[in-house]
Design a protein around this motif. Sequence first.
Motif, mmCIF file in Angstrom:
data_model
loop_
_atom_site.group_PDB
_atom_site.id
_atom_site.type_symbol
_atom_site.label_atom_id
_atom_site.label_comp_id
_atom_site.label_asym_id
_atom_site.label_seq_id
_atom_site.Cartn_x
_atom_site.Cartn_y
_atom_site.Cartn_z
ATOM 1 N N GLU A 83 2.699 1.734 -9.811
ATOM 2 C CA GLU A 83 3.116 2.746 -8.845
ATOM 3 C C GLU A 83 4.244 2.217 -7.967
ATOM 4 O O GLU A 83 5.180 2.952 -7.628
ATOM 5 C CB GLU A 83 1.915 3.173 -8.002
ATOM 6 N N HIS A 138 -1.713 -3.536 9.027
ATOM 7 C CA HIS A 138 -0.576 -3.007 8.279
ATOM 8 C C HIS A 138 0.744 -3.376 8.958
ATOM 9 O O HIS A 138 0.827 -3.449 10.188
ATOM 10 C CB HIS A 138 -0.666 -1.481 8.161
ATOM 11 N N ASP A 190 8.361 3.810 0.303
ATOM 12 C CA ASP A 190 9.199 5.004 0.520
ATOM 13 C C ASP A 190 8.352 6.228 0.879
ATOM 14 O O ASP A 190 8.632 7.339 0.433
ATOM 15 C CB ASP A 190 10.033 5.285 -0.737
ATOM 16 N N GLY A 191 7.308 6.000 1.659
ATOM 17 C CA GLY A 191 6.459 7.098 2.116
ATOM 18 C C GLY A 191 5.440 7.579 1.111
ATOM 19 O O GLY A 191 4.724 8.553 1.368
ATOM 20 N N LYS A 192 5.325 6.897 -0.026
ATOM 21 C CA LYS A 192 4.370 7.303 -1.070
ATOM 22 C C LYS A 192 3.343 6.205 -1.289
ATOM 23 O O LYS A 192 3.680 5.024 -1.292
ATOM 24 C CB LYS A 192 5.101 7.614 -2.387
ATOM 25 N N MET A 193 2.079 6.618 -1.471
ATOM 26 C CA MET A 193 1.022 5.650 -1.721
ATOM 27 C C MET A 193 1.315 4.897 -3.017
ATOM 28 O O MET A 193 1.682 5.498 -4.028
ATOM 29 C CB MET A 193 -0.337 6.341 -1.816
ATOM 30 N N ALA A 194 1.120 3.592 -2.988
ATOM 31 C CA ALA A 194 1.387 2.764 -4.169
ATOM 32 C C ALA A 194 0.500 1.530 -4.105
ATOM 33 O O ALA A 194 0.869 0.520 -3.514
ATOM 34 C CB ALA A 194 2.859 2.370 -4.221
ATOM 35 N N LYS A 195 -0.662 1.623 -4.728
ATOM 36 C CA LYS A 195 -1.622 0.520 -4.658
ATOM 37 C C LYS A 195 -1.759 -0.239 -5.970
ATOM 38 O O LYS A 195 -2.659 -1.063 -6.112
ATOM 39 C CB LYS A 195 -2.983 1.037 -4.190
ATOM 40 N N VAL A 231 0.818 -1.219 0.000
ATOM 41 C CA VAL A 231 0.000 0.000 0.000
ATOM 42 C C VAL A 231 0.852 1.269 0.000
ATOM 43 O O VAL A 231 0.369 2.343 -0.351
ATOM 44 C CB VAL A 231 -0.976 0.026 1.197
ATOM 45 N N MET A 232 2.135 1.148 0.397
ATOM 46 C CA MET A 232 2.988 2.339 0.441
ATOM 47 C C MET A 232 4.450 1.925 0.264
ATOM 48 O O MET A 232 4.879 0.905 0.795
ATOM 49 C CB MET A 232 2.805 3.080 1.766
ATOM 50 N N THR A 273 5.171 -2.698 8.412
ATOM 51 C CA THR A 273 6.231 -1.970 7.701
ATOM 52 C C THR A 273 7.534 -2.763 7.756
ATOM 53 O O THR A 273 7.964 -3.192 8.835
ATOM 54 C CB THR A 273 6.453 -0.580 8.319
ATOM 55 N N VAL A 288 5.155 -0.671 3.164
ATOM 56 C CA VAL A 288 4.009 -0.965 4.029
ATOM 57 C C VAL A 288 3.089 -1.935 3.305
ATOM 58 O O VAL A 288 2.684 -1.683 2.173
ATOM 59 C CB VAL A 288 3.235 0.323 4.396
#
Length: 473
Positions: A170, A193, A161-166, A158-159, A195, A186
Amino acid sequence: MDAILRVVYDAVAVLLLFGAAVFVHEFGHFWMARRCGLKVEGFSIGFGPKILSWTKDGIEYSWRWIPAGGFVKLPQMVTSEALEGANASSQKIPPASPWSKILVAIAGPFMNVLFGFTIAALIYFVGLPVAINPSVIGHVEPGSDEYKKGLREGDQIVMVDGKMAKSWQEVQEVTALARTNVLAVVTERNGVHATNYLTARVNDVIGLKVLNLEPRDHPIVSLVEKGSPAEKAGLQEKDKFISFGGIPVVGQQHLIELIKKRGGEATQVVVERDKKPVALVVTPRIIDPEKKTGRIGVRLDSDSTVVYRVMKPGPKPWEMVADVWNRTISVFNALIHSKQTGVGAKDLSGPVGILAMLAVYVNTDYRLALYFLVLLNINLAVLNLLPVPVLDGGHVLLAIIEKIRRRPLSARIQEYATTAFAVLLISFMLYVTFFDLRRLPFFKLMFKRDVQVEEVESPGDNPKTSPAPAPSR
């Protein structure tokens, strides 16, 4: 016959769309030069030898063989003979003011931005296909660092390097552009969740950093080597692996590991062909006698059916352009911090790569081609505004220096600088074209994908605009 017509349609559409981006840029220069009273000698789409040309009102209009841009020949501004040829006029022409030069230079990029907004507005009404490619993890090799940290098949990223990626696109994009190869990832499992810090490695095929994770899907046969165990067993292109040795296949790496363990052993493989299960027996060839590592001789691709869902209305025009802008700046940041990201000039695309990707999108859905055209126009605007002689930003810089000094730099210095950077630009184009040509098999695989486009009315907010430019690896 239908295949030939399709190829002709794709080729014509690609040339028209790419030509449109170049045309609006050069028309911006042309229109502003006429408005400012500058002399215009030529208007060209492309470089090199002419395909066709005609002259009207003292201006030569031409279409040329090398589709790497275009130019408007303005003798009152510094030009490059390497790209545009020698000036035809021998008569003395009054110099243009610095402000006229600046207006003419920025008019081209401005027209690209305006054109990008116009296309984005059109997409808002016709909708934008978005790849449905959830970032669900497939097989995780026992004993791997990822397995030891608790990652399992079915977990969803879902994330990164601190960026949303679903989506996997992405995930790949954020990973490739990150300034470190150790990334905070994450994942979600049953609503919980977790990490983990995972190490990304450079993929030999695409030359960019990727996580040691793969999508949960069924690998597809994209090529069967002649004389290979796969050919002898009866495997064919577009066969979808369902199981190998009685074990369900959930990803490319999973299948590769299963094959390696069965070197020299007759193994049942079940594939899906024409939507029907087909059982075959294959004996992997031993390539490492000590470890009995097996290989069957096929090239694999991800599940070739790519599903796009068209959301109507599409993203708001300013949101789409802002998203494209952010992606462009992310690439520039990755290039600036090349040592940390591993992204270099070899990873960029020149005319060959741009035309190939445009052809892939035209072949998939015209709305994806329009989205790519927005991306292309914004990139053209940004690149041309770089303060480099021979580019529009270089003309602006020289005009500002002239305004401050109250006289231009010597003609010889300007000519030397412009010619030198023109040679560098041509060399750079040849460099990225070399790597584009090496990626042609990858573009060919994208052409072979089966695509399913679903029309859906969006009741609320639209998803992030990210049509997947590359299949998951």
